[in-house]
Write a protein that holds these residues in place. Structure first.
Motif, PDB file in Angstrom:
ATOM      1  N   ALA A   1      -8.280  -0.526   8.493  1.00 26.96           N
ATOM      2  CA  ALA A   1      -7.234  -0.167   7.524  1.00 26.96           C
ATOM      3  C   ALA A   1      -6.904   1.320   7.630  1.00 26.96           C
ATOM      4  O   ALA A   1      -5.730   1.711   7.604  1.00 26.96           O
ATOM      5  CB  ALA A   1      -7.674  -0.537   6.109  1.00 26.96           C
ATOM      6  N   ALA A   2      -7.919   2.170   7.779  1.00 25.89           N
ATOM      7  CA  ALA A   2      -7.700   3.612   7.924  1.00 25.89           C
ATOM      8  C   ALA A   2      -6.918   3.906   9.209  1.00 25.89           C
ATOM      9  O   ALA A   2      -6.022   4.756   9.226  1.00 25.89           O
ATOM     10  CB  ALA A   2      -9.035   4.351   7.926  1.00 25.89           C
TER      11      ALA A   2
ATOM     12  N   ARG B   1      -3.321   3.040   8.548  1.00 29.53           N
ATOM     13  CA  ARG B   1      -2.707   4.069   7.693  1.00 29.53           C
ATOM     14  C   ARG B   1      -2.395   5.318   8.506  1.00 29.53           C
ATOM     15  O   ARG B   1      -1.326   5.919   8.348  1.00 29.53           O
ATOM     16  CB  ARG B   1      -3.633   4.400   6.533  1.00 29.53           C
ATOM     17  N   LYS B   2      -3.303   5.705   9.367  1.00 27.99           N
ATOM     18  CA  LYS B   2      -3.105   6.879  10.231  1.00 27.99           C
ATOM     19  C   LYS B   2      -1.887   6.679  11.135  1.00 27.99           C
ATOM     20  O   LYS B   2      -1.241   7.639  11.535  1.00 27.99           O
ATOM     21  CB  LYS B   2      -4.358   7.112  11.066  1.00 27.99           C
TER      22      LYS B   2
ATOM     23  N   ARG C   1       4.365  -2.463   4.782  1.00 22.49           N
ATOM     24  CA  ARG C   1       3.245  -2.794   3.912  1.00 22.49           C
ATOM     25  C   ARG C   1       2.458  -3.968   4.487  1.00 22.49           C
ATOM     26  O   ARG C   1       3.027  -4.873   5.083  1.00 22.49           O
ATOM     27  CB  ARG C   1       3.742  -3.164   2.514  1.00 22.49           C
TER      28      ARG C   1
ATOM     29  N   ALA D   1       1.266   1.075   5.401  1.00 20.77           N
ATOM     30  CA  ALA D   1       0.712   1.103   4.047  1.00 20.77           C
ATOM     31  C   ALA D   1      -0.136  -0.157   3.891  1.00 20.77           C
ATOM     32  O   ALA D   1       0.398  -1.270   3.924  1.00 20.77           O
ATOM     33  CB  ALA D   1       1.827   1.132   3.005  1.00 20.77           C
ATOM     34  N   VAL D   2      -1.435   0.015   3.762  1.00 19.73           N
ATOM     35  CA  VAL D   2      -2.353  -1.127   3.775  1.00 19.73           C
ATOM     36  C   VAL D   2      -3.123  -1.218   2.461  1.00 19.73           C
ATOM     37  O   VAL D   2      -3.755  -0.254   2.037  1.00 19.73           O
ATOM     38  CB  VAL D   2      -3.362  -1.009   4.938  1.00 19.73           C
ATOM     39  N   ASP D   3      -3.045  -2.383   1.828  1.00 16.89           N
ATOM     40  CA  ASP D   3      -3.878  -2.688   0.674  1.00 16.89           C
ATOM     41  C   ASP D   3      -5.022  -3.550   1.171  1.00 16.89           C
ATOM     42  O   ASP D   3      -4.810  -4.443   1.998  1.00 16.89           O
ATOM     43  CB  ASP D   3      -3.086  -3.446  -0.397  1.00 16.89           C
TER      44      ASP D   3
ATOM     45  N   PRO E   1       7.026   2.955   4.829  1.00 21.28           N
ATOM     46  CA  PRO E   1       6.056   2.359   5.759  1.00 21.28           C
ATOM     47  C   PRO E   1       5.991   0.844   5.567  1.00 21.28           C
ATOM     48  O   PRO E   1       6.217   0.329   4.473  1.00 21.28           O
ATOM     49  CB  PRO E   1       4.734   3.023   5.378  1.00 21.28           C
TER      50      PRO E   1
END
Length: 147
Positions: A43-44, A47-48, A27, A52-54, A25
Motif C-alpha cells: 500500500a505504501a 501511495r508513493k 482510489r 490513494a489506497v485504503d 489520484p
C-alpha cells in the motif's frame, strides 16, 4: 516586437494563465490479513506512486478473492479493488498502470503468492514475475504480463 517586449509578455502570460488542475489520484481498496505487514508495504508503494489506497484488515480474504473470480491457486496475499478491476498480490505499478490504461475486458490481474523482491516484499527479485489475467467467464487465468 523586440526581444524585451516578447520576454515581458511571455512572463506575464505565465503569471496570469491558470495552471491545469491536477488529476485526483486513482482510489483503491486493499483487503489484507490483519497480521500481514507486507501488504502495508505494498500500500505504501502504491501511495508513493500516486495512488490513494485504503487498507481494510479482514479474516475473509480468501472468500473476497474467490468472489472476485480469482481461483485459489492464483491468489496473492491481499486483494485490491481499483477502478472496476480486482488486483491480487504484489503487482508492480507498471503493470497496474498498463491495466488501467488499456482497460481490457477482464475481471483483473493477479501475482500469485508472495514472490520475494516484489513490491512490498523483502529480498532480491530472483526471476521475472508472471502476472495473470483473471477472466470474467470463470475460465482459467491467462498470462497478462511478465515483469
Amino acid at each position: 516586437m523586440n526581444r524585451r517586449v516578447f520576454c515581458y509578455s511571455a512572463a506575464f502570460m505565465l503569471l496570469v494563465t491558470p495552471l491545469p488542475a491536477s488529476a485526483e489520484p486513482t482510489r483503491a481498496m486493499l483487503y489484507k490479513n490483519p497480521q500481514c505487514s507486507c501488504c502495508e508495504g505494498y500500500a505504501a508503494y502504491l501511495r508513493k506512486n500516486g495512488f490513494a489506497v485504503d487498507v481494510k484488515p479482514t479474516t475473509e480474504l480468501a472468500e473476497i478473492s474467490r468472489k472476485a473470480g480469482v481461483p485459489e491457486q492464483f491468489q496473492g496475499c491481499h486483494t485490491m479493488f481499483i477502478d472496476g478491476y480486482v488486483v491480487d498480490g504484489h503487482v508492480p505499478v507498471k503493470v497496474l498502470r498498463r491495466l488501467l490504461s488499456e482497460r481490457p475486458p477482464i475481471a483483473g490481474i493477479t501475482l500469485p503468492g508472495m514472490p520475494e523482491g516484489s513490491p512490498g516484499m523483502t529480498g532480491p527479485k530472483r526471476a521475472p514475475f508472471t502476472i495473470y489475467a483473471v477472466l470474467k467467464d470463470g475460465a482459467p487465468p491467462t498470462i497478462y504480463a511478465s515483469e
